[in-house]
Design a protein around this motif. Structure first.
Motif, PDB file in Angstrom:
ATOM      1  N   TYR A  72      -7.247   4.378   7.258  1.00 13.81           N
ATOM      2  CA  TYR A  72      -7.575   4.001   5.885  1.00 13.81           C
ATOM      3  C   TYR A  72      -8.294   5.168   5.216  1.00 13.81           C
ATOM      4  O   TYR A  72      -9.101   5.851   5.853  1.00 13.81           O
ATOM      5  CB  TYR A  72      -8.523   2.799   5.879  1.00 13.81           C
ATOM      6  N   ASN A  74       0.820  -1.206   0.000  1.00 17.65           N
ATOM      7  CA  ASN A  74       0.000   0.000   0.000  1.00 17.65           C
ATOM      8  C   ASN A  74       0.853   1.255   0.000  1.00 17.65           C
ATOM      9  O   ASN A  74       1.996   1.238   0.419  1.00 17.65           O
ATOM     10  CB  ASN A  74      -0.879   0.032   1.250  1.00 17.65           C
ATOM     11  N   GLN A 133       1.295   4.886   1.689  1.00 22.80           N
ATOM     12  CA  GLN A 133       0.885   5.639   2.865  1.00 22.80           C
ATOM     13  C   GLN A 133       1.379   7.057   2.683  1.00 22.80           C
ATOM     14  O   GLN A 133       2.567   7.268   2.462  1.00 22.80           O
ATOM     15  CB  GLN A 133       1.513   5.039   4.125  1.00 22.80           C
ATOM     16  N   GLY A 157      -6.320   2.001   1.406  1.00 25.01           N
ATOM     17  CA  GLY A 157      -7.045   0.735   1.525  1.00 25.01           C
ATOM     18  C   GLY A 157      -8.082   0.561   0.430  1.00 25.01           C
ATOM     19  O   GLY A 157      -8.445  -0.556   0.058  1.00 25.01           O
TER      20      GLY A 157
END
Ligand SMILES: [Zn+2]
Length: 380
Positions: free
Chosen positions: A227, A171, A173, A204
């Motif tokens: 998220y 992911n 961030q 997310g």
């Protein structure tokens, strides 16, 4: 799955949404029953036909090296498990989750995820197994103490750097931009006496519409991660309430305590393992007359499964108590109403079961049910 909603929760689902929730619940239960039975049958066939011993003889034709044999053997088993699992996870993501509008993952992303996860397991698992084998060779029956040290170090490293090292592989961030929400969060954290390294927003939404928040890291490395899906679905004060809950976990030292619990259970497990590992009976039971480290390890994991189950039960029960304590912390800031509305939104958005059977909760749930949390939040 009783169809009547508890009276405290009436109104959070409208009729069509509730019908959808019930269908979703049924689809999930049926799916986990089928996939669970399937893996059970596979393990049973492997045990009854001596499949583990057969694989051992096959791998021995390639190498009998002290390190390579167990690494290759366990690697092949892991790969086989991954391959068997793959169609089930595919079905779960692209049929069930898709049908109910939760899935955001693409087929390409799904496959690269599976490959990355497998590579991570091979690298991290391989290194840990290699070190354990090394200590077993050089320290004999005392190997469990050294192995315990290595695994504990690994757990601490993961606890500290998980979101820095592992999460970025899957992911993105980004830091929460300065603005209204960031200002509110900083003021709130300051009032609560909570220092953190930074606030991150994680994408997310690239896999699922389901929302979450957590904070990770030990000591100075701790960071709050929200998220992006949570940010979209909750109001600012609901986000603050979720944050207060997470800070509650931190203030009550739940992260450290659960890390210590894992370290202790690891130590006990490794010690009991050391008592069994030399016993040729384990390898024989799996269909091989040649005793070996890897067959001993697998045989042990079967024998130990009931105890693992029991440990899981205790950990779940502690975790549910901790959730209540973190919720109680939210009350100090008078944010319980905001937390309740946030929890309700989250529950309906992810089509949560409002009526799980108490025994099912006792066995499987790491969090109390929505109703229990609301009751805990509204009573003093
Ligand atoms: Zn929590």
């Amino acid at each position: 799955m009783r169809p009547n909603i508890p009276k405290e929760l009436i109104g959070i689902y409208d009729e069509t949404e509730y019908a959808r929730q019930q269908t979703y619940q049924k689809a999930n239960s049926r799916f986990s029953f089928i996939s669970g039975s399937f893996s059970f049958v596979i393990v049973l066939v492997m045990l009854l036909c001596g499949g583990f011993g057969y694989l051992d003889r096959l791998v021995r034709q390639i190498t009998e090296n002290y390190y390579l044999l167990p690494l290759l053997y366990i690697g092949i088993l892991m790969l086989a498990m991954q391959i068997i699992d793959f169609p089930f996870e595919w079905y779960d993501t692209f049929v069930i989750e898709e049908k109910f509008g939760f899935n955001k993952s693409t087929k390409k992303l799904f496959i690269t995820d599976a490959l990355k996860q497998f590579m991570l397991t091979v690298i991290i698992g391989g290194v840990v197994l290699f070190i354990v084998l090394f200590t077993y060779k050089h320290t004999g029956k005392w190997f469990w103490i050294f192995a315990w040290g290595v695994v504990s170090l690994f757990l601490v490293l993961m606890g500290t750097f998980y979101s820095k090292w592992i999460v970025p592989l899957f992911n993105k961030q980004r830091k929460l931009r300065s603005g209204d929400l960031r200002q509110k969060i900083e003021t709130f954290a300051w009032n609560a006496g909570f220092e953190f390294q930074n606030i991150y927003i994680m994408d997310g939404s690239k896999r699922s519409t389901k929302a979450n928040a957590y904070f990770t890291g030990l000591g100075a490395k701790r960071r709050i991660v929200l998220y992006d899906t949570l940010l979209k679905s909750l109001e600012d004060n609901e986000i603050l309430a979720v944050l207060a809950h997470e800070i509650g976990h931190y203030k009550k030292k739940h992260t450290q305590k659960s890390l210590i619990t894992s370290i202790i259970t690891t130590g006990v497990t490794l010690f009991i393992l050391s008592l069994f590992l030399d016993n040729p009976v384990l390898s024989q039971a799996l269909g091989s007359d040649t005793p070996s480290f890897h067959l001993g390890l697998i045989g042990f994991s079967f024998l130990f499964a009931p105890i693992t189950g029991l440990i899981g039960l205790i950990i779940n029960s502690i975790s549910r108590k901790n959730e209540f304590k973190a919720d109680a912390y939210v009350k100090r800031f008078n944010l319980q109403e905001a937390l309740i509305s946030g929890l309700k939104k989250n529950a309906t958005k992810s089509l949560t079961n409002l009526n799980p059977h108490p025994w099912y909760v006792f066995w499987y749930y790491s969090h109390p049910t929505l109703l229990e949390r609301i009751k805990n939040l509204t009573t003093d």
